[in-house]
Design a protein around this motif. Structure first.
Motif, PDB file in Angstrom:
ATOM      1  N   GLN A   9       0.820  -1.222   0.000  1.00 50.14           N
ATOM      2  CA  GLN A   9       0.000   0.000   0.000  1.00 50.14           C
ATOM      3  C   GLN A   9       0.853   1.270   0.000  1.00 50.14           C
ATOM      4  O   GLN A   9       0.657   2.174   0.830  1.00 50.14           O
ATOM      5  CB  GLN A   9      -0.957  -0.046   1.199  1.00 50.14           C
ATOM      6  CG  GLN A   9      -1.833  -1.302   1.109  1.00 50.14           C
ATOM      7  CD  GLN A   9      -3.028  -1.283   2.001  1.00 50.14           C
ATOM      8  OE1 GLN A   9      -2.959  -0.779   3.116  1.00 50.14           O
ATOM      9  NE2 GLN A   9      -4.129  -1.844   1.526  1.00 50.14           N
ATOM     10  N   PHE A  10       1.752   1.286  -0.925  1.00 48.23           N
ATOM     11  CA  PHE A  10       2.669   2.426  -0.999  1.00 48.23           C
ATOM     12  C   PHE A  10       1.984   3.650  -1.609  1.00 48.23           C
ATOM     13  O   PHE A  10       2.350   4.794  -1.330  1.00 48.23           O
ATOM     14  CB  PHE A  10       3.921   2.035  -1.789  1.00 48.23           C
ATOM     15  CG  PHE A  10       5.070   2.955  -1.562  1.00 48.23           C
ATOM     16  CD1 PHE A  10       5.559   3.180  -0.280  1.00 48.23           C
ATOM     17  CD2 PHE A  10       5.658   3.641  -2.622  1.00 48.23           C
ATOM     18  CE1 PHE A  10       6.615   4.053  -0.059  1.00 48.23           C
ATOM     19  CE2 PHE A  10       6.713   4.508  -2.412  1.00 48.23           C
ATOM     20  CZ  PHE A  10       7.192   4.711  -1.124  1.00 48.23           C
ATOM     21  N   GLY A  11       1.005   3.398  -2.455  1.00 47.26           N
ATOM     22  CA  GLY A  11       0.228   4.512  -3.009  1.00 47.26           C
ATOM     23  C   GLY A  11      -0.403   5.312  -1.877  1.00 47.26           C
ATOM     24  O   GLY A  11      -0.335   6.552  -1.850  1.00 47.26           O
ATOM     25  N   ASP A  32       9.753   8.876  -1.016  1.00 43.91           N
ATOM     26  CA  ASP A  32      11.130   8.630  -1.500  1.00 43.91           C
ATOM     27  C   ASP A  32      12.027   8.178  -0.346  1.00 43.91           C
ATOM     28  O   ASP A  32      12.825   7.241  -0.485  1.00 43.91           O
ATOM     29  CB  ASP A  32      11.723   9.910  -2.106  1.00 43.91           C
ATOM     30  CG  ASP A  32      11.118  10.223  -3.465  1.00 43.91           C
ATOM     31  OD1 ASP A  32      10.388   9.371  -3.991  1.00 43.91           O
ATOM     32  OD2 ASP A  32      11.391  11.330  -3.976  1.00 43.91           O
ATOM     33  N   ARG A  35      16.650  -2.455  -7.772  1.00 46.23           N
ATOM     34  CA  ARG A  35      15.296  -1.908  -7.849  1.00 46.23           C
ATOM     35  C   ARG A  35      14.712  -2.323  -9.194  1.00 46.23           C
ATOM     36  O   ARG A  35      15.234  -1.967 -10.246  1.00 46.23           O
ATOM     37  CB  ARG A  35      15.346  -0.385  -7.720  1.00 46.23           C
ATOM     38  CG  ARG A  35      13.978   0.239  -7.592  1.00 46.23           C
ATOM     39  CD  ARG A  35      14.090   1.733  -7.367  1.00 46.23           C
ATOM     40  NE  ARG A  35      12.772   2.357  -7.272  1.00 46.23           N
ATOM     41  CZ  ARG A  35      12.578   3.653  -7.320  1.00 46.23           C
ATOM     42  NH1 ARG A  35      13.621   4.464  -7.436  1.00 46.23           N
ATOM     43  NH2 ARG A  35      11.355   4.163  -7.244  1.00 46.23           N
ATOM     44  N   ARG A  50      -1.015  -9.582   2.456  1.00 48.27           N
ATOM     45  CA  ARG A  50       0.227  -8.776   2.453  1.00 48.27           C
ATOM     46  C   ARG A  50       1.069  -9.032   3.711  1.00 48.27           C
ATOM     47  O   ARG A  50       0.682  -9.818   4.559  1.00 48.27           O
ATOM     48  CB  ARG A  50      -0.071  -7.276   2.307  1.00 48.27           C
ATOM     49  CG  ARG A  50      -0.783  -6.933   0.997  1.00 48.27           C
ATOM     50  CD  ARG A  50      -1.086  -5.442   0.901  1.00 48.27           C
ATOM     51  NE  ARG A  50      -1.556  -5.079  -0.430  1.00 48.27           N
ATOM     52  CZ  ARG A  50      -2.820  -5.189  -0.824  1.00 48.27           C
ATOM     53  NH1 ARG A  50      -3.735  -5.674   0.008  1.00 48.27           N
ATOM     54  NH2 ARG A  50      -3.165  -4.853  -2.039  1.00 48.27           N
TER      55      ARG A  50
HETATM   56  N1  LIG Z   1       7.579   8.438  -3.627  1.00 47.20           N
HETATM   57  C1  LIG Z   1       7.722   7.593  -4.643  1.00 47.20           C
HETATM   58  N2  LIG Z   1       6.695   6.826  -4.985  1.00 47.20           N
HETATM   59  C2  LIG Z   1       6.838   5.948  -5.980  1.00 47.20           C
HETATM   60  C3  LIG Z   1       8.052   5.819  -6.680  1.00 47.20           C
HETATM   61  N3  LIG Z   1       7.886   4.867  -7.634  1.00 47.20           N
HETATM   62  C4  LIG Z   1       6.630   4.413  -7.525  1.00 47.20           C
HETATM   63  N4  LIG Z   1       5.998   5.062  -6.525  1.00 47.20           N
HETATM   64  C5  LIG Z   1       4.615   4.927  -6.068  1.00 47.20           C
HETATM   65  O1  LIG Z   1       4.339   3.604  -5.681  1.00 47.20           O
HETATM   66  C6  LIG Z   1       2.922   3.456  -5.730  1.00 47.20           C
HETATM   67  C7  LIG Z   1       2.584   2.071  -6.222  1.00 47.20           C
HETATM   68  O2  LIG Z   1       1.235   1.914  -6.090  1.00 47.20           O
HETATM   69  P1  LIG Z   1       0.466   0.590  -6.481  1.00 47.20           P
HETATM   70  O3  LIG Z   1       1.149  -0.068  -7.656  1.00 47.20           O
HETATM   71  O4  LIG Z   1      -0.980   0.947  -6.654  1.00 47.20           O
HETATM   72  O5  LIG Z   1       0.648  -0.370  -5.283  1.00 47.20           O
HETATM   73  P2  LIG Z   1       0.403  -0.151  -3.739  1.00 47.20           P
HETATM   74  O6  LIG Z   1      -0.285   1.108  -3.445  1.00 47.20           O
HETATM   75  O7  LIG Z   1       1.753  -0.326  -3.066  1.00 47.20           O
HETATM   76  O8  LIG Z   1      -0.508  -1.344  -3.352  1.00 47.20           O
HETATM   77  P3  LIG Z   1      -0.126  -2.878  -3.208  1.00 47.20           P
HETATM   78  O9  LIG Z   1       1.169  -3.078  -3.945  1.00 47.20           O
HETATM   79  O10 LIG Z   1      -1.247  -3.629  -3.836  1.00 47.20           O
HETATM   80  O11 LIG Z   1       0.021  -3.153  -1.756  1.00 47.20           O
HETATM   81  C8  LIG Z   1       2.378   4.570  -6.626  1.00 47.20           C
HETATM   82  O12 LIG Z   1       1.660   5.504  -5.816  1.00 47.20           O
HETATM   83  C9  LIG Z   1       3.632   5.216  -7.169  1.00 47.20           C
HETATM   84  O13 LIG Z   1       3.461   6.625  -7.329  1.00 47.20           O
HETATM   85  C10 LIG Z   1       9.129   6.671  -6.313  1.00 47.20           C
HETATM   86  O14 LIG Z   1      10.238   6.632  -6.864  1.00 47.20           O
HETATM   87  N5  LIG Z   1       8.921   7.522  -5.282  1.00 47.20           N
END
Ligand SMILES: Nc1nc2c(ncn2[C@@H]2O[C@H](COP(=O)(O)OP(=O)(O)OP(=O)(O)O)[C@@H](O)[C@H]2O)c(=O)[nH]1
Length: 420
Positions: A278-280, A292, A315, A397
């Protein structure tokens, strides 16, 4: 025998492993800004530079000393033939050249052949240079008593050869070279029956020595500068700017090499796909700069778990990482992956909007392959790890899903067919 390119790549990898890429990039940038007028880098860079460049220096030195021994051996023939030196004087001259200077030079060749590059080797070369120079001056004195225009340039040429080809670093050679230049002047002006022609020859020798010193300094400076530029370029091209881990391109090539090595050695290995949960939502709650920083912290932990010599990590893209671990014993990778997952949880990066835990967590798909074969493709193993990662996500997760690479499975079967 390994090619110098392979050696250089191995060295670059060694340097990368010794320190994290961002730290090294910082170190190189600082060195470039500070300069290196004394032809010395900071300790870590100096060591890496020497281990890469001293091989070429060693070959040069051995060639140079062998040529010097040969010239010293045959020069008495010319002394008597062209300068009309009587036999009585020629005897002492030959004794000095063939009985002392040739053995000293051959001993230096033997040292360079047997011993690697070190400070001691530079001192041995400098010592040999000093002895030969003093010997040549003594020879000059002996022969000049019978032949007024026996040339002193020989000493100057020797200086050029040692400084320019012997690659003795300037701080060692400069004081010795300066002392020997003074000695040469004193010998010619004070002890030999000097004439205007002697002063001319002396000036010629001095110009040669100056030219050689500058040549050595300039070539060493350019060599060091281009080495720093090359290291920096390689590091920047291979590493992700945010986390400092291998970037996608470098990761793929490192994985391909590691896979090929495992196939050749019949080593079981495991490949893990790691994705932040849930990084989003994290980005939405704390903003992208904080996101970041979280990525950086997670990457640091992943790197700690991939420090063995054959480990690879990088990565893969976004918030996804890949690690490659050679299996030492059964279930080792599974324990390793579980420990890595726990370590990231223990890093306690607060994530208030996560449904999984109040901190940042990761899900891991770990594909284990036993005795990899030629027809087992790396992309099939990656697909297997990816499928397991989806299982980990589906299972709630913050967990590790482990699977054995199935050669008969849909992915494995398709790849094996393609390979056939
Ligand atoms: N800050 C930042 N965010 C990143 C970077 N690369 C990818 N992201 C973010 O990572 C998030 C990935 O979101 P999702 O693919 O929907 O996955 P998630 O929210 O982690 O959900 P799950 O993987 O299903 O647990 C997005 O919001 C991207 O903007 C980066 O270099 N920096």
């Amino acid at each position: 025998m390994r090619s110098s390119r392979v050696d250089a790549l191995a060295d670059a990898r060694e340097i990368e492993q010794a320190q994290s890429a961002p730290a090294l990039i910082g170190l190189i940038r600082k060195q470039l800004m500070r300069g290196f007028v004394w032809l010395r880098f900071t300790a870590e860079l100096e060591q890496a530079f020497r281990s890469e460049n001293d091989r070429a220096a060693r070959v040069n030195r051995i060639a140079l000393l062998s040529i010097a021994a040969l010239v010293l051996l045959i020069s008495p023939l010319f002394d008597t033939a062209y300068f009309g030196v009587p036999e009585s004087a020629a005897f002492w001259s030959r004794l000095l050249l063939v009985g002392v200077l040739v053995p000293v030079t051959l001993a230096a060749v033997a040292w360079c052949l047997r011993r690697g590059e070190s400070r001691a080797t530079e001192f041995v070369i400098t010592g040999q240079f000093a002895i030969v120079t003093v010997g040549l001056l003594a020879n000059h004195m002996i022969l000049n008593r019978y032949s007024a225009d026996f040339p002193i340039e020989f000493v100057g040429v020797g200086f050029v050869a040692v400084v320019a080809l012997g690659r003795v670093r300037s701080w060692v050679i400069l004081p010795v070279g300066a002392a020997l230049s003074v000695l040469t002047c004193v010998t010619v002006i004070g002890l030999v029956n000097s004439s205007p022609a002697d002063y001319y020859h002396l000036a010629a020798a001095g110009v040669l020595a100056l030219f050689a010193t500058y040549l050595q300094y300039a070539s060493e400076y350019v060599l060091r500068r281009s080495w720093l530029d090359r290291q920096l370029l390689q590091l920047v091209a291979r590493h992700d700017g945010l986390t400092g881990l291998l970037n996608r391109h470098a990761l793929e090539s490192a994985l391909a090499t590691a896979h090929a090595h495992a196939v050749r050695e019949c080593n079981d290995y495991s490949l893990a796909m790691i994705d932040i949960d849930q990084f989003g939502a994290y980005n939405n709650r704390y903003g992208h700069p904080a996101g970041d920083e979280a990525l950086r912290r997670v990457a640091e932990v992943i790197e700690v778990y991939a420090r063995r010599p054959l480990d690879v990590c990088g990565r893969y893209g976004g918030e996804e990482f890949v690690t490659f671990w050679i299996e030492g014993r059964p279930n080792e990778a599974e324990e390793h992956a579980e420990a890595l997952r726990a370590a990231i949880e223990d890093a306690a990066l607060v994530h208030e909007t996560s449904d999984v835990a109040p901190v940042v967590t990761v899900s891991i798909g770990l594909c284990h392959i036993e005795q990899p074969q030629q027809h087992d493709s790396l992309s099939a193993v990656l697909s297997c790890a990816d499928a397991l990662l989806y299982e980990a996500k589906a299972a709630g997760r913050n967990c590790v899903k482990v699977g054995l690479f199935d050669r008969g499975g849909p992915v494995g079967e398709k790849m094996a067919e393609a390979a056939d």
